[in-house]
Structures are given as C-alpha cells and as structure tokens.
Design an enzyme around this catalytic site. Sequence first.
Site, PDB file in Angstrom:
ATOM      1  N   CYS A   2      37.974  48.227  40.390  1.00  0.00           N
ATOM      2  CA  CYS A   2      37.801  47.370  39.223  1.00  0.00           C
ATOM      3  C   CYS A   2      37.253  46.002  39.646  1.00  0.00           C
ATOM      4  O   CYS A   2      37.386  45.589  40.797  1.00  0.00           O
ATOM      5  CB  CYS A   2      39.121  47.204  38.477  1.00  0.00           C
ATOM      6  N   CYS A   5      39.776  43.661  41.088  1.00  0.00           N
ATOM      7  CA  CYS A   5      40.171  44.107  42.432  1.00  0.00           C
ATOM      8  C   CYS A   5      39.125  43.688  43.464  1.00  0.00           C
ATOM      9  O   CYS A   5      39.463  43.238  44.569  1.00  0.00           O
ATOM     10  CB  CYS A   5      40.358  45.624  42.461  1.00  0.00           C
ATOM     11  N   CYS A 350      26.127  40.105  30.290  1.00  0.00           N
ATOM     12  CA  CYS A 350      27.046  41.142  29.806  1.00  0.00           C
ATOM     13  C   CYS A 350      26.290  42.366  29.285  1.00  0.00           C
ATOM     14  O   CYS A 350      25.509  42.265  28.330  1.00  0.00           O
ATOM     15  CB  CYS A 350      27.940  40.558  28.711  1.00  0.00           C
ATOM     16  N   CYS A 353      27.096  43.301  25.649  1.00  0.00           N
ATOM     17  CA  CYS A 353      26.443  42.387  24.709  1.00  0.00           C
ATOM     18  C   CYS A 353      24.978  42.794  24.495  1.00  0.00           C
ATOM     19  O   CYS A 353      24.475  42.766  23.361  1.00  0.00           O
ATOM     20  CB  CYS A 353      26.513  40.956  25.224  1.00  0.00           C
TER      21      CYS A 353
END
Length: 439
Positions: A2, A5, A350, A353
């Site tokens: 992730c 992480c 993003c 987005c």
Amino acid sequence: MCGHCKKLAPDFETAATRLKGTVPLAKVDCTASPDTCGRFGVTGYPTLKIFRNGEDSSSYDGPRSADGIVHFMKKQAGPNSVTLRREADLEAFVNHFDASVVGFFSGPDSGQLAEFLKAASVMREHFRFAHTIDMTLGLKHGVDTERVLLFRPPRLSSKFEESVLRFTETITTHTLRRFIRDNIFGMCPHLTNENRDKLKGQDLLTAYYDLDYLQNPKGSNYWRNRVMKVGSQFASQGLSFAVANRRDFVDELEEEFGLGASDGGDLPFVTIRTRQGFKYTMREEFTRDGKSLERFLEDYFAGRLKRYIKSEPIPEKNKGPVKVVVAESFEEIVNDPEKDVLIEFYAPWCGHCKSLEPKYKELAEQLYSDPNIVIAKMDATANDVPQGFDVFPTIYFAQAGKKDQPKRYEGAHEVKDFIKYLKGEALHVPVVSGVREDL
C-alpha cells in the site's frame, strides 16, 4: 504494498538499523500471513504494535519518521520509571532533551510510590519517569516530603518561567496526567516533528528560524527569549507560543505559507494557526526589541489582521460548465447562500480524478442552464480548503441556505447517479438539459 506502507518503509528500515542491539524492529506481510495479523486485530495498513515479553502490549501511536521512531522506541526500552540512587543519577536524568518527571519517596513500601509507578506504566510512551527512595536527593530542590517534580529541559531554562514545577496533589494516574499535560510544554516550547500533533491542537504562534540547540543553544534562545518577553504580556488571552527550526518545516512552510527555503533571511518567520485552521503571518520584520511582534499580536487580538490564504489566482474567464474555484473565490461561489453547489476537490496527479473528469463535465453541461445549481472543482493541492471539508479526492454538496452543513457525496460516479442525488438534496428543483425535472 500500500502507498502508506511504501512511505513508511525507508524510515522503518533506517530506524531498525539505528536501534539494533537496543530494540528489535520486525515486520509481517499480512498478505502472506493473514492468520497472524488477524490474531492481533490488524485491519488496516500499516499497523504498528509494541510487544513486551512476547505479548501484545499496545498500539504504536508515535511519530513515523526514522528519528521519531528511534526516539520513541528508546523510551520503551528499560523500566517504566528509572530508579535514581545518587545525586549524579538525578542530574544525568533531568539533563535531557525532553522534560522529566521525578518522584521522591520515603521508602519502597510507600503507597504514593506504588501509584506513581502505576501512572508511569500507563504514560511511559509519552513522558520520562524516574523515582528515588532517598529523600536527600531532593533537598536542593526544596523537597522535604514525598513529592513529584516536573523538570523542564535545561536548554529551555528561562527567567520568564519556573524550570522545576511541584506537583502538590495526591498521586493518581488521572491527577498526574493532568498536571503533566498542563505544564510540560511551558510558555514557549520547542516545536518539533515529534511533538507537533500535541501542540497544534490549539491556537499557536510559532517563530521559525535557524534554531540549533546542539550547536548553538545561546543563539537559539536569543529569539525565543524575545518571543517569551512579548508573549508574557498576552499569556491570558488563549494563544500559545512556540519556536521551531525552520529547516525542520521547510516543506510545511512552503506548502502552507508559500515561504521558499531561501526566503526570510536570518530573522524569524512568525505565523499563527488557530484550531479552526485560520492562518496569519507577520509581515513586518521581527525587530530585536520585540516591538514588531507586540504590534502583530495587538492587531491579531483586535481582529485587524487579514487571514493568510494560499490560493491560485482567480480565473479571468470562468464561463465553462464546471466552475473553477480557488481559495480566494470559495466564499463567493461555494458559499453563495442562493446556490446549490456540488464541488470536487481534486489533485492533478490523482488517477480517480482524471477518470471522473469527462463524466463530471457532462453532468455540468446537462445542468448548465440551471441558474440555481453550480457544478464546481478546486485543486486541493494549490489552495487552502476551508474547515469542514475532508480532502481529497472528495466531492461535497453545499445546499443553498445550509452552507455551514456541507455533505460528503458518497454515491456512484455516473451522471445519472449525480442527478438523482441532486434531485433529492438540492433546495431548488434541478433543471436538466434545459428541462425542469419533477422530483
């Protein structure tokens, strides 16, 4: 792995190397060992836990930088409270970067010692504790009966406040925690990445400059003393004070206040951030007599200061179906009491987005003829986002007449889903593609 992480991994590895031989750091891949992670209640990633004697002791809630992890975990090594036997032990313990809580007791069977140790076991992750059963160690500090003293860090010693504070209540975990919490930082603490979360939950003035207590303690306290001298005049008005090393907060100062790494010169850069998220900066140079800071504070408390808002320029043309909002135009567009507004807070990088963009534009085109509904977007990386909006990427709806109660949009991202939502939430009946829809 992730994203969070991946961000933590290099700091965790660095901390593990530095703590080798003191505190072992370990990691578990929960995708490969789901049973192990499930047994200890791990539901999100990364989760950090502290084990003592092979047992799950507590969740780790300390800082996640390498320095912060090392500093925090060194506190975990050893006893809850350090035993002091000689005066040299006491002097060595309190001569520390952080504040120290020391209990002086009459003997090993003291009931107050037992309560002190109980409190230390609960709060050891956040504060440093030590105790002695040799009452003579406290004589130079005026201790003539069982007593707990709070020693502020020696480097922050100042004529404007006491360096050693006496706890006078009966010891319980609750009373001792309250005493430490209310007194540990003093009038003007040293703001660091490790204590920032504790300090920034209040209205806080911070002076940022080239502060270095290891190489230049006298110079570091030069400006701090001036902040304290002026701050003492306003101590009862609800504003807290701090000093910080500008180099420790370069990214934050640039992100939040537009201050470049080479801006500001040798003089402190002074900011105020309130618990509501309002920001102010001192425009006048910090004078050595403190008068400029005094004027700044007088203007702040009189309500004469203009808030600092990070904002892109207001667009010269904004006639497209999706209205572009910046921080400086947020009040005019989103908080227009007559308009229902759906606003997307996005980041240029993003992916979600970008995939939403064509559908969001189509939605705006279908509602373009409706004078009462605005479909808008704002780059949350380039503009300050007002309180009440958890960013990004998120979409919020601000209903006409209820601008103090924005609602987070939780629905699907198809055009028909947005329109269905607006029919149910908008104060005004939506006009879709030029035709007024019935509810």
